[in-house]
Design an enzyme around this catalytic site. Sequence first.
Site, PDB file in Angstrom:
ATOM      1  N   ASP A  10       0.978  -1.420   0.368  1.00 15.74           N
ATOM      2  CA  ASP A  10      -0.054   0.130  -0.173  1.00 15.74           C
ATOM      3  C   ASP A  10       0.755   1.305   0.137  1.00 15.74           C
ATOM      4  O   ASP A  10       0.892   2.140  -0.785  1.00 15.74           O
ATOM      5  CB  ASP A  10      -0.758   0.062   0.894  1.00 15.74           C
ATOM      6  CG  ASP A  10      -2.135  -0.937   0.920  1.00 15.74           C
ATOM      7  OD1 ASP A  10      -2.126  -1.960   0.103  1.00 15.74           O
ATOM      8  OD2 ASP A  10      -2.801  -1.289   1.947  1.00 15.74           O
TER       9      ASP A  10
ATOM     10  N   ASP B 237       0.722   4.049  -2.612  1.00 20.64           N
ATOM     11  CA  ASP B 237       0.428   5.550  -2.114  1.00 20.64           C
ATOM     12  C   ASP B 237       2.190   6.651  -3.152  1.00 20.64           C
ATOM     13  O   ASP B 237       1.875   7.714  -3.243  1.00 20.64           O
ATOM     14  CB  ASP B 237       0.709   5.865  -0.762  1.00 20.64           C
ATOM     15  CG  ASP B 237      -0.255   5.521  -0.606  1.00 20.64           C
ATOM     16  OD1 ASP B 237      -1.896   5.435  -0.987  1.00 20.64           O
ATOM     17  OD2 ASP B 237      -1.151   5.158   1.382  1.00 20.64           O
TER      18      ASP B 237
ATOM     19  N   LEU C  44     -10.332  10.106  -1.208  1.00 18.86           N
ATOM     20  CA  LEU C  44      -9.529  10.984  -0.931  1.00 18.86           C
ATOM     21  C   LEU C  44      -8.053  11.989  -1.043  1.00 18.86           C
ATOM     22  O   LEU C  44      -7.508   9.969  -1.567  1.00 18.86           O
ATOM     23  CB  LEU C  44      -9.074  10.104   0.959  1.00 18.86           C
ATOM     24  CG  LEU C  44     -10.478  10.153   2.039  1.00 18.86           C
ATOM     25  CD1 LEU C  44     -10.381   9.739   3.431  1.00 18.86           C
ATOM     26  CD2 LEU C  44     -11.200  11.230   1.921  1.00 18.86           C
TER      27      LEU C  44
ATOM     28  N   LYS D 149      -8.391   5.654   9.233  1.00 19.39           N
ATOM     29  CA  LYS D 149      -8.665   5.172   8.143  1.00 19.39           C
ATOM     30  C   LYS D 149      -8.425   3.909   8.356  1.00 19.39           C
ATOM     31  O   LYS D 149      -6.939   3.051   8.125  1.00 19.39           O
ATOM     32  CB  LYS D 149      -7.500   6.203   7.275  1.00 19.39           C
ATOM     33  CG  LYS D 149      -7.796   5.703   6.181  1.00 19.39           C
ATOM     34  CD  LYS D 149      -6.886   6.553   4.791  1.00 19.39           C
ATOM     35  CE  LYS D 149      -7.306   6.689   3.681  1.00 19.39           C
ATOM     36  NZ  LYS D 149      -7.143   4.992   2.806  1.00 19.39           N
TER      37      LYS D 149
ATOM     38  N   LYS E 169      -1.342  10.549   6.423  1.00 13.88           N
ATOM     39  CA  LYS E 169      -1.002   8.950   6.435  1.00 13.88           C
ATOM     40  C   LYS E 169       0.283   8.839   7.340  1.00 13.88           C
ATOM     41  O   LYS E 169       0.582   9.959   7.411  1.00 13.88           O
ATOM     42  CB  LYS E 169      -0.374   8.567   4.806  1.00 13.88           C
ATOM     43  CG  LYS E 169      -1.850   8.152   3.843  1.00 13.88           C
ATOM     44  CD  LYS E 169      -2.696   6.991   3.907  1.00 13.88           C
ATOM     45  CE  LYS E 169      -3.413   5.991   2.821  1.00 13.88           C
ATOM     46  NZ  LYS E 169      -2.017   5.756   2.207  1.00 13.88           N
TER      47      LYS E 169
ATOM     48  N   CYS F  31      26.493  17.062 -23.448  1.00 14.14           N
ATOM     49  CA  CYS F  31      27.730  17.543 -25.503  1.00 14.14           C
ATOM     50  C   CYS F  31      28.396  18.709 -24.776  1.00 14.14           C
ATOM     51  O   CYS F  31      29.306  19.263 -25.884  1.00 14.14           O
ATOM     52  CB  CYS F  31      26.254  18.264 -25.957  1.00 14.14           C
ATOM     53  SG  CYS F  31      25.893  20.026 -24.616  1.00 14.14           S
TER      54      CYS F  31
ATOM     55  N   CYS G 182      21.409  23.260 -19.714  1.00 14.61           N
ATOM     56  CA  CYS G 182      22.594  22.730 -20.919  1.00 14.61           C
ATOM     57  C   CYS G 182      21.790  23.504 -21.969  1.00 14.61           C
ATOM     58  O   CYS G 182      20.491  23.951 -22.742  1.00 14.61           O
ATOM     59  CB  CYS G 182      22.505  21.681 -21.544  1.00 14.61           C
ATOM     60  SG  CYS G 182      23.076  21.214 -22.436  1.00 14.61           S
TER      61      CYS G 182
HETATM   62  S1  IVH Z   1     -14.749   9.333   4.244  1.00 17.92           S
HETATM   63  C1  IVH Z   1     -15.683  11.138   0.789  1.00 17.92           C
HETATM   64  N1  IVH Z   1     -13.247   7.750   5.651  1.00 17.92           N
HETATM   65  O1  IVH Z   1     -10.286   4.972   2.424  1.00 17.92           O
HETATM   66  C2  IVH Z   1     -14.540  10.832   1.273  1.00 17.92           C
HETATM   67  N2  IVH Z   1     -13.280   6.956   4.200  1.00 17.92           N
HETATM   68  O2  IVH Z   1      -8.456   6.874   0.776  1.00 17.92           O
HETATM   69  C3  IVH Z   1     -15.392   8.771   2.361  1.00 17.92           C
HETATM   70  N3  IVH Z   1     -11.532   4.913   4.561  1.00 17.92           N
HETATM   71  O3  IVH Z   1     -12.587   5.058  -0.335  1.00 17.92           O
HETATM   72  C4  IVH Z   1     -14.421   8.297   2.412  1.00 17.92           C
HETATM   73  N4  IVH Z   1     -11.214   4.562   6.248  1.00 17.92           N
HETATM   74  O4  IVH Z   1     -12.856   3.042   1.567  1.00 17.92           O
HETATM   75  C5  IVH Z   1     -13.822   7.559   4.718  1.00 17.92           C
HETATM   76  N5  IVH Z   1     -12.453   6.922   8.192  1.00 17.92           N
HETATM   77  C6  IVH Z   1     -12.665   6.250   6.681  1.00 17.92           C
HETATM   78  C7  IVH Z   1     -12.060   5.814   6.342  1.00 17.92           C
HETATM   79  C8  IVH Z   1     -11.526   5.900   5.068  1.00 17.92           C
HETATM   80  C9  IVH Z   1     -11.200   3.739   5.387  1.00 17.92           C
HETATM   81  C10 IVH Z   1     -10.991   4.316   2.891  1.00 17.92           C
HETATM   82  C11 IVH Z   1     -12.732   4.334   2.398  1.00 17.92           C
HETATM   83  C12 IVH Z   1     -11.562   5.021   1.173  1.00 17.92           C
HETATM   84  C13 IVH Z   1     -10.304   5.342   1.057  1.00 17.92           C
HETATM   85  C14 IVH Z   1      -9.599   6.777   0.444  1.00 17.92           C
END
Ligand code: IVH
Length: 709
Positions: free
Chosen positions: A45, A49, A95, A130, A326, A434, A449
């Site tokens: 992952d 990213d 996101l 997340k 992240k 060159c 250059c």
């Molecule tokens: S909000 C419009 N909240 O991360 C925004 N996403 O990289 C909707 N994800 O597609 C996403 N934890 O699958 C949100 N607490 C969280 C999250 C989360 C994991 C995932 C989700 C999203 C992805 C984006």
Amino acid sequence: MSQLRSQPVDALSRAEAQQELEALAQELAAANAAYHRDDTPEISDADYDVLKRRNADIEARFPDLKREDSPSEKVGGPLAEGFSKITHEVRMLSLGNAFSAEDVTEFDARIRKYLGLAADAPLSYTAEPKIDGLSLSLRYEDGDLVYAATRGDGSIGENVTANARMIASVPQTLRDAPQVLEVRGEVYMSHADFEALNAAQAEKGGKTFANPRNAAAGSLRQLDANITKARPLAFFAYAWGAQSAALADTQMASIERLAELGFQTNPLTAICDGPADLIDHYAQIEEQRATLGYDIDGVVYKVNELDLQARLGFRSTTPRWAIAHKFAAELAWTRLDAIEIQVGRTGALSPVARLQPVTVGGVVVSNATLHNEDYIAGRDAKGGEIREGKDIRAGDWVQVYRAGDVIPKIADVDLTKRPDGAQVFEFPKTCPECGSDAVREAGDAVRRCMGGLICPAQAVEKLKHFVSRGAFDIEGLGAKQVEAFYHDDQLRIKEPADIFTLRERDAAQLTKLKNREGWGDKSAGNLFDAIDEKRKIPLNKIIFGLGLRHVGEAASNLLANTYLSWQAFEAAMIEAGAREGSAWEDLISIDGVGEVMAGSVVTAFAQEAERASIDRLIAQLDVQNMPERDTSGSPVAGKTVVFTGTLEQMTRAEAKARAEALGAKVSGSVSAKTDILVAGPGAGSKAKKAADLGVETMDEAGWLALIGA
Ligand code: IVH
């Protein structure tokens, strides 16, 4: 992961950037397919990213090179066969990412600016883990679960209803819910369940999974729901899609409402009052990361007030009101063997560190960018110190890191390990390819250059750009071939026009393509045919193919659609070379063409050698004029709009974004080309000028009515 990119984005030539965007699009598409469709990721992952970030960085620097199939416009991956499809009523988005405290501060500043909020005006956010799983959308009608869909490509997902019904934390029915409610969240597997599942799978000789996320994805996306039933999946709710009535008026209250409706929501969700508070909460969550019992890969921040979320809206695939912060980069120490210089298409000299291979965050790294000569010397762009002023030398022991960027960087030097006699690095003042002077202009961090077409590195890069996808895209003649042909004494492809004389020269026995290894009569004939096919070519492709500095695909389209024919374009560019007068004014008044870009185009036509080379090319081609523009469609599509005075219902940025989304062009000044002036209170000279010119003028309310907002 394929080869690591060693060039910093700011040193990439256009051709390099374009090639890399192509490679990234392919790599990311493959990674997406492996991850989303096959549940068998091929890269980590973090690496994913890194690739996405690199792609975004290159696109940010060359917005016009952004591909039609740009990975930044894509969410998720291709759909697997076997599931029926469900079109999401409200798209499932991705996101944007933040990788540092600074990114978070910028996120907050961007939002304030967009909303027109002062730096000290209250603005609260939610911060929550997340979850590293896969997203799922659950649709309830009259309180009953009617279907469940994966994200898929964001618009169309897979129907996994039968499987979702097997997840204990997915309620089958809701009490007191809006008539229609789509609940969105993440399906995941806990560490304990993952270990147990893998052990059981290994025992019976079944498929084991690389990590809990894949196990969750593989388990949810089973054609046989009985398999899903046997797998310990869980679901955290954190968002919603379509709904017949709002759950609440803040993010936090909505999440609380989802909890009341019977969903599992994350207990670490908190309200934060600004960037400092967010970063604090991030640190707290990161501390608990190892003991949570499930995987998280960052912290998501969301604007708490839903009416502000609505005003902020979305970019193509990500909301403006949320971001994923992240978890950080990885570090490793290794030996720097040598510092080498690469020359790009625009002549930029980019220093690259050749390293003793070392694993950083699961990837073997053997090159790192050194950015530019100041960076090597331990100075920043303003002459201040970086790394406490420590310079970097061949033989040094250096710390390598990878943050949200594909190119590894050098963070630090250990002076105690510097070998005796290590030499201060002398940045070359001439081009290593060159021998021409390499000049650093005032205010530019990069040394370039000056050899132009005589520099083989630049010439080859220009040719590579010429045959690239967005330009001439000649089948069988890619970057590898043009590079080889450039160096082949018989084929002598030194500039684009030479490609089109290849058949003739071959027939006249001047070249013998079929004598080259890997070429015969048939393949040579095919190549000549493929080249001939591209003689008939639209104007925009030619302009782009010329590879002029700052002129990418979007700019080429703008130019082509303005001048429509090669004759008109060339005549205008020659005339605009004076950098004053109507031809120049017309050029820089094209919305999207600035003085820098305009300067670069007219310079090319003013330089004799370059213009002669362009003329030789045009003589080989049958240029197709651009069609006249079609302005039907939305009420303001194709219209040029100017906003002036105070807007009361939206900020300028918001007004501009909305107008552009409807196909209008937003300009900063009123001219005869202006179609509509939207004038708020306090409008001054622009309103007067519009009146003089007879430009249609309306107030903000009139504008909102016109666009149906
Ligand atoms: S909000 C419009 N909240 O991360 C925004 N996403 O990289 C909707 N994800 O597609 C996403 N934890 O699958 C949100 N607490 C969280 C999250 C989360 C994991 C995932 C989700 C999203 C992805 C984006």
